[in-house]
Design an enzyme around this catalytic site. Structure first.
Site, mmCIF file in Angstrom:
data_model
loop_
_atom_site.group_PDB
_atom_site.id
_atom_site.type_symbol
_atom_site.label_atom_id
_atom_site.label_comp_id
_atom_site.label_asym_id
_atom_site.label_seq_id
_atom_site.Cartn_x
_atom_site.Cartn_y
_atom_site.Cartn_z
ATOM 1 N N LYS A 71 0.827 -1.219 0.000
ATOM 2 C CA LYS A 71 0.000 0.000 0.000
ATOM 3 C C LYS A 71 0.856 1.261 0.000
ATOM 4 O O LYS A 71 0.606 2.174 -0.755
ATOM 5 C CB LYS A 71 -0.863 0.083 1.282
ATOM 6 N N ARG A 95 -9.232 1.237 9.873
ATOM 7 C CA ARG A 95 -8.709 -0.080 10.240
ATOM 8 C C ARG A 95 -9.772 -0.977 10.855
ATOM 9 O O ARG A 95 -9.507 -2.130 11.154
ATOM 10 C CB ARG A 95 -7.650 0.067 11.317
ATOM 11 N N ARG A 154 11.451 -6.489 4.667
ATOM 12 C CA ARG A 154 11.375 -5.084 5.076
ATOM 13 C C ARG A 154 12.045 -4.877 6.444
ATOM 14 O O ARG A 154 12.682 -3.857 6.681
ATOM 15 C CB ARG A 154 9.907 -4.631 5.140
ATOM 16 N N ARG A 196 12.069 -1.597 11.172
ATOM 17 C CA ARG A 196 10.901 -1.158 11.943
ATOM 18 C C ARG A 196 10.690 -2.085 13.131
ATOM 19 O O ARG A 196 10.744 -3.300 12.997
ATOM 20 C CB ARG A 196 9.653 -1.180 11.051
ATOM 21 N N ARG A 250 -0.133 -8.556 13.825
ATOM 22 C CA ARG A 250 -0.701 -7.543 12.930
ATOM 23 C C ARG A 250 -1.588 -8.185 11.874
ATOM 24 O O ARG A 250 -2.624 -7.638 11.500
ATOM 25 C CB ARG A 250 0.416 -6.722 12.282
#
Ligand code: AMP
Length: 186
Positions: free
Chosen positions: A13, A88, A127, A133, A144
């Site tokens: 996204k 969300r 990632r 992160r 998540r």
């Protein structure tokens, strides 16, 4: 053009929203990025949001709604926007309708990037290596994804019922997916 981007974490996204923003000349608004900036700046909101983010849980609707209300009321969204990471859950979708309705800037299209979980776990592991992160560790990623499945996936139906949802195959190269999104918007 006023767009909401839907899709699980790691579906691309953010990458696709950044490309589309250039093309459409509208701001890309990511609640995840706004929250990470608040955490980094140690604002009161950031301090309240941090624990939930580190655990891969949703930050409270109330906190994020305050953030989104303020951001959507800026002048730059009058020409359009790409919303990424909000709404969300269904309560957020309804709150967003109200906010955007009163600003006279309702969502015109909801684009849902479809990617299966196997691919996502692989992409997020990559990632994590590249960006570091704190919520990309395997355990938090699984949480998540569970939060997405249970709370966020039903948001697509909210937009489907309005007749503005477009499902996009999110597997392929960045260019291929970008082309599919452009086709959906033409
Ligand atoms: P993202 O960058 O969109 O994956 O968001 C990173 C984290 O920020 C999420 O795992 C949540 O903890 C928090 N977050 C982002 N957007 C929202 C939202 N709309 N509602 C609640 N929490 C959010």
């Amino acid at each position: 053009m006023r767009i909401v981007f839907l899709g699980p974490p790691g579906s691309g996204k953010g990458t696709q929203a950044t490309l589309l923003k250039e093309r459409l000349g509208v701001p890309h608004i990511s609640t995840g990025e706004l929250l990470r900036a608040a955490v980094a700046a140690k604002t009161p909101l950031g301090l309240q949001a941090k624990a939930a983010m580190d655990a891969g849980e949703l930050v409270s609707d109330e906190l994020v709604l305050g953030l989104i209300e303020e951001r959507m009321a800026s002048d730059d969204t009058a020409k359009g926007y790409i919303l990424d990471g909000y709404p969300r859950n269904l309560a957020q979708a309804e709150a967003l309708d109200q906010v955007l309705g009163s600003l006279n800037r309702p969502v015109q299209k909801a684009l849902a990037l479809m990617v299966d979980e196997e691919q996502i776990v692989q992409r997020l592991a990559k990632r994590a290596e590249m960006e570091g992160r704190s919520d990309d560790t395997e355990e938090v990623v699984r949480n998540r994804l569970a939060v997405y499945r249970e709370q966020t996936a039903p948001v697509a139906d909210h937009y489907r019922a309005k007749g503005i949802l477009v499902d996009i195959d999110g597997v392929g190269t960045i260019e291929e997916i970008n082309q599919r999104l452009q086709n959906a918007l033409d």
